[in-house]
Design a protein around this motif. Sequence first.
Motif, PDB file in Angstrom:
ATOM      1  N   ILE A   8      31.629  66.743  64.747  1.00 44.42           N
ATOM      2  CA  ILE A   8      32.988  66.231  64.989  1.00 44.42           C
ATOM      3  C   ILE A   8      33.568  65.650  63.697  1.00 44.42           C
ATOM      4  N   LEU A   9      32.762  64.864  62.986  1.00 47.41           N
ATOM      5  CA  LEU A   9      33.240  64.262  61.735  1.00 47.41           C
ATOM      6  C   LEU A   9      33.583  65.339  60.704  1.00 47.41           C
ATOM      7  N   GLU A  10      32.745  66.369  60.623  1.00 49.53           N
ATOM      8  CA  GLU A  10      33.026  67.452  59.671  1.00 49.53           C
ATOM      9  C   GLU A  10      34.288  68.225  60.073  1.00 49.53           C
ATOM     10  N   GLU A  11      34.500  68.364  61.372  1.00 49.89           N
ATOM     11  CA  GLU A  11      35.724  69.050  61.833  1.00 49.89           C
ATOM     12  C   GLU A  11      36.976  68.239  61.476  1.00 49.89           C
ATOM     13  N   ALA A  70      30.352  58.135  54.546  1.00 46.58           N
ATOM     14  CA  ALA A  70      31.714  58.239  54.018  1.00 46.58           C
ATOM     15  C   ALA A  70      32.666  58.767  55.102  1.00 46.58           C
ATOM     16  N   LEU A  71      32.275  59.858  55.757  1.00 47.70           N
ATOM     17  CA  LEU A  71      33.136  60.413  56.804  1.00 47.70           C
ATOM     18  C   LEU A  71      33.341  59.389  57.920  1.00 47.70           C
ATOM     19  N   PHE A  72      32.287  58.649  58.220  1.00 45.50           N
ATOM     20  CA  PHE A  72      32.369  57.611  59.252  1.00 45.50           C
ATOM     21  C   PHE A  72      33.420  56.567  58.876  1.00 45.50           C
ATOM     22  N   GLU A  73      33.471  56.188  57.607  1.00 43.61           N
ATOM     23  CA  GLU A  73      34.481  55.231  57.131  1.00 43.61           C
ATOM     24  C   GLU A  73      35.891  55.690  57.482  1.00 43.61           C
ATOM     25  N   PHE A  74      36.126  56.999  57.329  1.00 42.74           N
ATOM     26  CA  PHE A  74      37.480  57.514  57.521  1.00 42.74           C
ATOM     27  C   PHE A  74      37.812  57.807  58.976  1.00 42.74           C
ATOM     28  N   TYR A  75      36.841  58.269  59.747  1.00 41.22           N
ATOM     29  CA  TYR A  75      37.156  58.792  61.081  1.00 41.22           C
ATOM     30  C   TYR A  75      36.523  58.040  62.236  1.00 41.22           C
ATOM     31  N   MET A 114      24.040  52.861  63.715  1.00 40.48           N
ATOM     32  CA  MET A 114      22.634  52.467  63.692  1.00 40.48           C
ATOM     33  C   MET A 114      21.803  53.433  62.868  1.00 40.48           C
ATOM     34  N   TYR A 115      22.058  54.748  63.090  1.00 39.40           N
ATOM     35  CA  TYR A 115      21.234  55.763  62.438  1.00 39.40           C
ATOM     36  C   TYR A 115      21.528  55.865  60.939  1.00 39.40           C
ATOM     37  N   TYR A 116      22.800  55.995  60.586  1.00 38.78           N
ATOM     38  CA  TYR A 116      23.147  56.255  59.185  1.00 38.78           C
ATOM     39  C   TYR A 116      23.383  54.994  58.352  1.00 38.78           C
ATOM     40  N   ALA A 117      24.037  54.014  58.911  1.00 33.94           N
ATOM     41  CA  ALA A 117      24.337  52.831  58.095  1.00 33.94           C
ATOM     42  C   ALA A 117      23.181  51.826  58.121  1.00 33.94           C
ATOM     43  N   ASP A 118      22.583  51.655  59.305  1.00 32.55           N
ATOM     44  CA  ASP A 118      21.565  50.610  59.422  1.00 32.55           C
ATOM     45  C   ASP A 118      20.133  51.149  59.423  1.00 32.55           C
ATOM     46  N   ASP A 119      19.996  52.480  59.277  1.00 28.78           N
ATOM     47  CA  ASP A 119      18.690  53.114  59.105  1.00 28.78           C
ATOM     48  C   ASP A 119      17.699  52.890  60.259  1.00 28.78           C
ATOM     49  N   PHE A 120      18.212  52.791  61.473  1.00 23.80           N
ATOM     50  CA  PHE A 120      17.308  52.789  62.629  1.00 23.80           C
ATOM     51  C   PHE A 120      16.770  54.206  62.846  1.00 23.80           C
ATOM     52  N   MET A 134      15.139  60.892  55.737  1.00 20.78           N
ATOM     53  CA  MET A 134      16.524  61.376  55.778  1.00 20.78           C
ATOM     54  C   MET A 134      17.004  61.741  54.380  1.00 20.78           C
ATOM     55  N   GLU A 135      17.736  62.853  54.273  1.00 23.26           N
ATOM     56  CA  GLU A 135      18.319  63.213  52.968  1.00 23.26           C
ATOM     57  C   GLU A 135      19.341  62.172  52.575  1.00 23.26           C
ATOM     58  N   ILE A 136      19.267  61.759  51.317  1.00 25.02           N
ATOM     59  CA  ILE A 136      20.198  60.732  50.851  1.00 25.02           C
ATOM     60  C   ILE A 136      21.634  61.282  50.782  1.00 25.02           C
ATOM     61  N   GLU A 137      21.757  62.552  50.377  1.00 22.09           N
ATOM     62  CA  GLU A 137      23.088  63.154  50.254  1.00 22.09           C
ATOM     63  C   GLU A 137      23.806  63.236  51.600  1.00 22.09           C
ATOM     64  N   LYS A 138      23.074  63.692  52.586  1.00 26.33           N
ATOM     65  CA  LYS A 138      23.613  63.785  53.950  1.00 26.33           C
ATOM     66  C   LYS A 138      23.998  62.398  54.462  1.00 26.33           C
ATOM     67  N   THR A 139      23.126  61.436  54.212  1.00 25.79           N
ATOM     68  CA  THR A 139      23.396  60.064  54.653  1.00 25.79           C
ATOM     69  C   THR A 139      24.672  59.527  54.016  1.00 25.79           C
TER      70      THR A 139
END
Lengths: 112, 112
Positions: free
Chosen positions: A62-65, A11-16, A30-36, A1-6
């Motif tokens: 959705i998060l980007e929107e 970050a977006l997840f924190e806000f939305y 699971m996918y982004y924070a816990d790396d499953f 996984m790209e570190i920048e995307k992660t």
Amino acid sequence: MEIEKTNRMNALFEFYSTLLTEKQMNYMEMYYADDFSLGEIAEEYDISRQAVYDNIKRTEKILEEYEKKLHLFSDYIVRGELLESLKKYASETYPKDTTIIKYIEQIQEVEE
Amino acid sequence: MEIEKTNRMNALFEFYSTLLTEKQMNYMEMYYADDFSLGEIAEEYDISRQAVYDNIKRTEKILEEYEKKLHLFSDYIVRGELLESLKKYASETYPKDTTIIKYIEQIQEVEE
């Protein structure tokens, strides 16, 4: 996984995250924070790997929107930089003044 | 119309209008910001007064739900009060220092 995307997705997840469904929240966490892996999430929820993948891709959009419409993350960055600069200026110019620093820290805490 | 309710709806609208549909935006703006009556909005859009009323009531709930989840308005109030207190403190304690005031004003502008 790209570190920048992660990092951006976390970050977006924190806000939305409160605007997402429970399922969207769980997969993203699971996918982004816990790396499953997609396969591990699929197994955990007993659905196909493709279904997990599609759900995550859709949630990323959705998060980007939300960010495009509300720009909470980018505002946070700009405000954070200004607060840090102010903190640096105040602590260098008035090293004995703790009041200003306390105010700045209280302001920083509002969004947490 | 209650003035308190009107003020709150106008404030929530400021923060979350980008998340509404065009129709929801238009009705809310006409009713709360521009003080049109339900009848006048109904006439303008050639629909029933009841349909306008239902749409506005539903939109009010949506705005309150967003505030409950994201609390942008209440955070803005808290941050605004802290920034004003800091501004007052700085201008009284260091009346010749314009740098701190400039930083504070830049921070206040981030959300506008």
